[in-house]
Write a protein that holds these residues in place. Structure first.
Motif, PDB file in Angstrom:
ATOM      1  N   GLU A  97       7.668   5.444   1.601  1.00 50.36           N
ATOM      2  CA  GLU A  97       7.014   5.051   0.346  1.00 50.36           C
ATOM      3  C   GLU A  97       5.903   4.010   0.507  1.00 50.36           C
ATOM      4  N   VAL A  98       5.989   3.208   1.596  1.00 46.51           N
ATOM      5  CA  VAL A  98       5.061   2.070   1.737  1.00 46.51           C
ATOM      6  C   VAL A  98       4.435   2.090   3.127  1.00 46.51           C
ATOM      7  N   SER A  99       3.085   2.007   3.186  1.00 45.95           N
ATOM      8  CA  SER A  99       2.457   2.010   4.512  1.00 45.95           C
ATOM      9  C   SER A  99       2.069   0.609   4.966  1.00 45.95           C
ATOM     10  N   ASP A 100       1.952  -0.343   4.035  1.00 45.63           N
ATOM     11  CA  ASP A 100       1.587  -1.708   4.438  1.00 45.63           C
ATOM     12  C   ASP A 100       2.016  -2.701   3.357  1.00 45.63           C
ATOM     13  N   VAL A 101       2.174  -3.954   3.770  1.00 48.68           N
ATOM     14  CA  VAL A 101       2.532  -5.048   2.863  1.00 48.68           C
ATOM     15  C   VAL A 101       1.614  -6.210   3.193  1.00 48.68           C
ATOM     16  N   PHE A 102       1.074  -6.877   2.172  1.00 47.39           N
ATOM     17  CA  PHE A 102       0.167  -8.007   2.427  1.00 47.39           C
ATOM     18  C   PHE A 102       0.292  -9.015   1.299  1.00 47.39           C
ATOM     19  N   VAL A 103      -0.252 -10.212   1.511  1.00 48.95           N
ATOM     20  CA  VAL A 103      -0.223 -11.227   0.453  1.00 48.95           C
ATOM     21  C   VAL A 103      -1.651 -11.647   0.107  1.00 48.95           C
ATOM     22  N   VAL A 104      -1.830 -12.014  -1.159  1.00 48.88           N
ATOM     23  CA  VAL A 104      -3.140 -12.453  -1.664  1.00 48.88           C
ATOM     24  C   VAL A 104      -2.917 -13.765  -2.424  1.00 48.88           C
ATOM     25  N   PRO A 105      -3.784 -14.783  -2.198  1.00 49.47           N
ATOM     26  CA  PRO A 105      -3.629 -16.010  -2.986  1.00 49.47           C
ATOM     27  C   PRO A 105      -3.760 -15.668  -4.477  1.00 49.47           C
ATOM     28  N   LEU A 106      -2.840 -16.167  -5.293  1.00 47.81           N
ATOM     29  CA  LEU A 106      -2.864 -15.818  -6.728  1.00 47.81           C
ATOM     30  C   LEU A 106      -4.201 -16.199  -7.364  1.00 47.81           C
ATOM     31  N   GLU A 107      -4.785 -17.273  -6.876  1.00 46.88           N
ATOM     32  CA  GLU A 107      -6.047 -17.758  -7.435  1.00 46.88           C
ATOM     33  C   GLU A 107      -7.183 -16.730  -7.312  1.00 46.88           C
ATOM     34  N   TYR A 108      -7.063 -15.822  -6.337  1.00 49.00           N
ATOM     35  CA  TYR A 108      -8.103 -14.804  -6.156  1.00 49.00           C
ATOM     36  C   TYR A 108      -8.284 -13.979  -7.434  1.00 49.00           C
ATOM     37  N   PHE A 109      -7.203 -13.875  -8.240  1.00 50.04           N
ATOM     38  CA  PHE A 109      -7.256 -13.022  -9.436  1.00 50.04           C
ATOM     39  C   PHE A 109      -7.857 -13.731 -10.653  1.00 50.04           C
ATOM     40  N   VAL A 110      -8.314 -14.979 -10.463  1.00 48.85           N
ATOM     41  CA  VAL A 110      -9.156 -15.615 -11.491  1.00 48.85           C
ATOM     42  C   VAL A 110     -10.509 -16.014 -10.895  1.00 48.85           C
ATOM     43  N   LYS A 111     -10.582 -16.087  -9.561  1.00 49.07           N
ATOM     44  CA  LYS A 111     -11.814 -16.536  -8.902  1.00 49.07           C
ATOM     45  C   LYS A 111     -12.090 -15.667  -7.672  1.00 49.07           C
ATOM     46  N   PRO A 112     -12.387 -14.390  -7.906  1.00 46.42           N
ATOM     47  CA  PRO A 112     -12.589 -13.490  -6.752  1.00 46.42           C
ATOM     48  C   PRO A 112     -13.979 -13.619  -6.156  1.00 46.42           C
ATOM     49  N   SER A 113     -14.123 -13.247  -4.873  1.00 47.41           N
ATOM     50  CA  SER A 113     -15.460 -13.236  -4.294  1.00 47.41           C
ATOM     51  C   SER A 113     -16.046 -11.823  -4.306  1.00 47.41           C
ATOM     52  N   ASN A 114     -15.218 -10.811  -4.531  1.00 46.39           N
ATOM     53  CA  ASN A 114     -15.713  -9.440  -4.579  1.00 46.39           C
ATOM     54  C   ASN A 114     -14.997  -8.720  -5.722  1.00 46.39           C
ATOM     55  N   VAL A 170       0.883  -1.172   0.000  1.00 45.59           N
ATOM     56  CA  VAL A 170       0.000   0.000   0.000  1.00 45.59           C
ATOM     57  C   VAL A 170       0.918   1.218   0.000  1.00 45.59           C
ATOM     58  N   ARG A 171       0.700   2.126  -0.944  1.00 46.08           N
ATOM     59  CA  ARG A 171       1.570   3.296  -1.059  1.00 46.08           C
ATOM     60  C   ARG A 171       1.325   4.273   0.088  1.00 46.08           C
ATOM     61  N   ALA A 172       2.411   4.883   0.542  1.00 45.76           N
ATOM     62  CA  ALA A 172       2.310   5.841   1.654  1.00 45.76           C
ATOM     63  C   ALA A 172       1.407   7.014   1.259  1.00 45.76           C
ATOM     64  N   MET A 173       0.705   7.582   2.249  1.00 42.92           N
ATOM     65  CA  MET A 173      -0.249   8.664   1.974  1.00 42.92           C
ATOM     66  C   MET A 173       0.460   9.958   1.570  1.00 42.92           C
ATOM     67  N   GLN A 174       1.749  10.099   1.954  1.00 41.84           N
ATOM     68  CA  GLN A 174       2.424  11.367   1.624  1.00 41.84           C
ATOM     69  C   GLN A 174       3.047  11.371   0.229  1.00 41.84           C
ATOM     70  N   LEU A 175       2.936  10.240  -0.517  1.00 40.83           N
ATOM     71  CA  LEU A 175       3.501  10.235  -1.875  1.00 40.83           C
ATOM     72  C   LEU A 175       2.676  11.150  -2.778  1.00 40.83           C
ATOM     73  N   ARG A 176       3.364  11.782  -3.721  1.00 42.10           N
ATOM     74  CA  ARG A 176       2.678  12.724  -4.629  1.00 42.10           C
ATOM     75  C   ARG A 176       1.744  11.961  -5.580  1.00 42.10           C
ATOM     76  N   ARG A 177       2.224  10.821  -6.064  1.00 40.08           N
ATOM     77  CA  ARG A 177       1.427  10.064  -7.040  1.00 40.08           C
ATOM     78  C   ARG A 177       0.789   8.833  -6.402  1.00 40.08           C
ATOM     79  N   SER A 178      -0.482   8.639  -6.682  1.00 38.62           N
ATOM     80  CA  SER A 178      -1.235   7.457  -6.246  1.00 38.62           C
ATOM     81  C   SER A 178      -1.103   7.144  -4.756  1.00 38.62           C
ATOM     82  N   PRO A 179      -1.236   8.147  -3.863  1.00 39.78           N
ATOM     83  CA  PRO A 179      -1.122   7.844  -2.424  1.00 39.78           C
ATOM     84  C   PRO A 179      -2.213   6.882  -1.980  1.00 39.78           C
ATOM     85  N   GLY A 180      -1.854   5.951  -1.103  1.00 41.05           N
ATOM     86  CA  GLY A 180      -2.841   5.023  -0.532  1.00 41.05           C
ATOM     87  C   GLY A 180      -3.279   3.904  -1.469  1.00 41.05           C
ATOM     88  N   GLU A 181      -2.799   3.925  -2.724  1.00 44.08           N
ATOM     89  CA  GLU A 181      -3.231   2.865  -3.661  1.00 44.08           C
ATOM     90  C   GLU A 181      -2.376   1.611  -3.477  1.00 44.08           C
TER      91      GLU A 181
END
Ligand SMILES: CCC(=O)SCCNC(=O)CCNC(=O)[C@H](O)C(C)(C)COP(=O)(O)OP(=O)(O)OC[C@H]1O[C@@H](n2cnc3c(N)ncnc32)[C@H](O)[C@@H]1OP(=O)(O)O
Ligand SMILES: [Mg+2]
Length: 242
Positions: free
Chosen positions: A139-156, A58-69
């Motif tokens: 530059e970074v406010s958080d780091v997380f992992v997502v099962p790769l399969e979520y990107f072909v079979k998402p629930s939301n 997750v991008r830091a909120m103080q970054l000029r471009r795409s903060p929080g994305e």
């Protein structure tokens, strides 16, 4: 009778076939000489509980471009980088403390183009399951992992409309991922979602539960055609503005 493999061997096999599929999609330096500014992202794959996962930031909120994305570790090319892989590894070290020698780089995939018209190359690499990120708070406010399969079979999942400055319009993938363990939700969309979906299609080779922008029987060529159409619309506009 078929006997199930014990977990370590199954894990190894999954890793091998993923690597084999990824190498078939390696673009090497085919897109390296396009006359637009360059950036790279690292798509870090790791095996957790016997399943492939992707590490995201997750991008830091103080970054000029795409903060929080949500995005992958990555950034703009610098003069010291010899290629797209160097940029991705340097940025991953700066942003999440991942040592370059701890990444097994497998391939470069078809690039994308960001809001600032950088050609962004996704570099795919395996990292150890024991990796503990140390986010750089600038530059970074958080780091997380997502099962790769979520990107072909998402629930939301939903789509979001977009229009580029060059007049190119379309839609973007948007995933909401609920991390139940951490009781947190992450919105993964745009270029980051585009790379995650393509990676999942390459590795799993199966149809997702939502519509995608590719001919799944000709994944490599349709991904390249999509990119070149987008690139051409930007390049033509740049030329006409000169
Ligand atoms: C098509 C548009 C979309 O899809 S928007 C949808 C959702 N968002 C996304 O998918 C994110 C897509 N974007 C990205 O992945 C990244 O922006 C890409 C394209 C990889 C570019 O990387 P980016 O992270 O912006 O560049 P970067 O890492 O080189 O620099 C980021 C800014 O941080 C700064 N920085 C650098 N080092 C430090 C430091 N030690 N301390 C403080 N700040 C630092 C850099 O100067 C840079 O700032 P700036 O952007 O130049 O203002
Ligand atoms: Mg960055």
């Amino acid at each position: 009778t078929r006997v199930a493999c014990p977990p370590p061997i199954r894990r190894q096999r999954r890793g091998i076939s993923a690597r084999r599929r990824l190498r078939e999609f390696d673009v090497g330096d085919r897109f390296s000489r396009l006359p637009l500014p360059k950036a790279s992202v690292l798509l870090p794959l790791t095996v957790r509980a016997g399943k492939l996962h992707l590490l995201l930031t997750v991008r830091a909120m103080q970054l000029r471009r795409s903060p929080g994305e949500v995005c992958f570790p990555g950034g703009k090319r610098e003069a010291i980088d010899k290629d797209e892989i160097d940029t991705a590894l340097r940025e991953a070290k700066e942003e999440v403390g991942l040592q370059p020698e701890k990444v097994e780089v497998v391939c470069r995939l078809v690039p994308g183009i960001d809001k600032m018209n950088h050609v962004v190359t996704p570099v795919v690499g395996f990292i150890e399951d024991t990796f503990q990120a140390t986010p750089n708070p600038d530059e970074v406010s958080d780091v997380f992992v997502v099962p790769l399969e979520y990107f072909v079979k998402p629930s939301n999942y939903k789509t979001l409309p977009y229009k580029t400055s060059s007049g190119y319009s379309g839609w973007m993938h948007c995933f909401i991922y609920d991390d139940h363990e951490r009781k947190m939700s992450f919105k993964i969309w745009g270029l980051t979602a585009h790379f995650a979906v393509f990676l999942a299609l390459v590795i799993f080779g199966k149809h997702p539960t939502f519509k995608v922008e590719y001919d799944l029987d000709n994944l490599i060529s349709s991904a390249e055609t999509n990119f070149m159409n987008l690139y051409a619309s930007i390049y033509e506009r740049k030329k006409s503005n000169l």
